[in-house]
Design an enzyme around this catalytic site. Sequence first.
Site, PDB file in Angstrom:
ATOM      1  N   TYR A 178     -10.202  15.230  10.457  1.00 55.70           N
ATOM      2  CA  TYR A 178      -9.429  15.597   9.267  1.00 55.70           C
ATOM      3  C   TYR A 178      -8.106  16.272   9.644  1.00 55.70           C
ATOM      4  O   TYR A 178      -7.107  16.116   8.938  1.00 55.70           O
ATOM      5  CB  TYR A 178     -10.277  16.448   8.310  1.00 55.70           C
ATOM      6  CG  TYR A 178     -11.215  15.561   7.543  1.00 55.70           C
ATOM      7  CD1 TYR A 178     -10.754  14.837   6.453  1.00 55.70           C
ATOM      8  CD2 TYR A 178     -12.531  15.371   7.948  1.00 55.70           C
ATOM      9  CE1 TYR A 178     -11.587  13.965   5.773  1.00 55.70           C
ATOM     10  CE2 TYR A 178     -13.376  14.506   7.277  1.00 55.70           C
ATOM     11  CZ  TYR A 178     -12.891  13.803   6.186  1.00 55.70           C
ATOM     12  OH  TYR A 178     -13.708  12.935   5.522  1.00 55.70           O
ATOM     13  N   ASP A 195      -4.920  11.747  -0.594  1.00 59.55           N
ATOM     14  CA  ASP A 195      -3.673  12.205   0.011  1.00 59.55           C
ATOM     15  C   ASP A 195      -2.721  12.892  -0.955  1.00 59.55           C
ATOM     16  O   ASP A 195      -1.679  13.413  -0.537  1.00 59.55           O
ATOM     17  CB  ASP A 195      -2.961  11.022   0.713  1.00 59.55           C
ATOM     18  CG  ASP A 195      -2.711   9.828  -0.227  1.00 59.55           C
ATOM     19  OD1 ASP A 195      -2.529  10.029  -1.445  1.00 59.55           O
ATOM     20  OD2 ASP A 195      -2.685   8.689   0.277  1.00 59.55           O
ATOM     21  N   HIS A 236     -12.406  10.578  -4.955  1.00 53.21           N
ATOM     22  CA  HIS A 236     -12.972  11.016  -3.676  1.00 53.21           C
ATOM     23  C   HIS A 236     -12.473  12.393  -3.254  1.00 53.21           C
ATOM     24  O   HIS A 236     -12.539  12.750  -2.088  1.00 53.21           O
ATOM     25  CB  HIS A 236     -12.685   9.979  -2.583  1.00 53.21           C
ATOM     26  CG  HIS A 236     -13.386   8.668  -2.827  1.00 53.21           C
ATOM     27  ND1 HIS A 236     -13.111   7.505  -2.130  1.00 53.21           N
ATOM     28  CD2 HIS A 236     -14.380   8.344  -3.697  1.00 53.21           C
ATOM     29  CE1 HIS A 236     -13.892   6.527  -2.574  1.00 53.21           C
ATOM     30  NE2 HIS A 236     -14.654   7.008  -3.533  1.00 53.21           N
ATOM     31  N   THR A 285      -6.981  -1.815  -2.450  1.00 51.99           N
ATOM     32  CA  THR A 285      -8.326  -1.402  -2.032  1.00 51.99           C
ATOM     33  C   THR A 285      -9.127  -2.634  -1.637  1.00 51.99           C
ATOM     34  O   THR A 285      -8.986  -3.691  -2.263  1.00 51.99           O
ATOM     35  CB  THR A 285      -9.055  -0.591  -3.139  1.00 51.99           C
ATOM     36  OG1 THR A 285     -10.422  -0.399  -2.721  1.00 51.99           O
ATOM     37  CG2 THR A 285      -9.032  -1.258  -4.494  1.00 51.99           C
ATOM     38  N   SER A 286      -9.979  -2.454  -0.611  1.00 54.49           N
ATOM     39  CA  SER A 286     -10.806  -3.577  -0.175  1.00 54.49           C
ATOM     40  C   SER A 286     -11.975  -3.795  -1.139  1.00 54.49           C
ATOM     41  O   SER A 286     -12.677  -4.791  -1.028  1.00 54.49           O
ATOM     42  CB  SER A 286     -11.318  -3.328   1.246  1.00 54.49           C
ATOM     43  OG  SER A 286     -12.027  -2.109   1.282  1.00 54.49           O
TER      44      SER A 286
END
Length: 251
Positions: free
Chosen positions: A71, A108, A123, A192-193
Amino acid sequence: MSAFDLTPLLDLLPELLAGRPLVVLTGAGVSAESGLPTFRGPGGMWEGNRPEDLATPEAFARDPETVWRFYAWRLEKLRAASPNEGHRALARMERLLPRMTIVTQNVDGLHAAAGSRNVLELHGTLLVARCTDCESRFPAPEGPIPPLPRCRVCGAALRPDVVWFGEALSPATWSAASSAAEECAVFFVVGTSSVVAPASSLALLAARSGAYVFEINPEKTPIAPLAAGVFRARAAEVLPAIAAALQRGAA
Ligand code: APR
């Protein structure tokens, strides 16, 4: 410059300007052009580890110093990053549209930094650290991070205030995100996947509730079969083009 054609979306823009709701689900691809590596693309591995092996409560219980080093690496990259044209276009769109919600998997803070206000962080956030015992929250440490940052209130170990694999999302945030997906007229899936649940289920929820789903991603993902349209190009190309079309419609 990649070719993409906004035609399938254009008829819907007046409805959005008139107040029908838009939801934009974003993932790491939106921040790729700010220099932050995606998880499953080049540069996404950290010292040979997959995110699924580090971003777990088990990994933290076993070896909190290594998890904090991961992190600290991400925070250092984040401190050097700024919002890109994709983030900024979404912020402009929010100023034009009566009802728009960003649901992001990113931790972020770049949507808020670009000026977006209605952002649900599924998240959590890298910019906050949380006590593993008393749950006090603090701004993430600036500068060099100690091997194991400690709570100023009770002295227990701090952890990043993010949702790890195997942990539940905040019920309030999830409830707001799923309601927004059910109620929206148009749903964008950007960068996004779409392989991490439950975020990946939101596009399906939106499509089943009657929304037009559009994918913005240079690569094909499992969302494609649901989509009313796909724009196979970078977020920082497609989103400014959509914002400009909305601006013309609003003029
Ligand atoms: N514009 C749009 N999309 C892009 C761009 C770009 N410039 N660059 C890459 N992409 C796409 C990739 O094609 C890929 O489909 O972004 C996607 C990134 O996928 P992931 O790395 O899997 O990121 P994401 O879907 O956000 O991951 C979900 O997994 O590790 C966890 O918690 C973490 O929130 C994260 C979750």
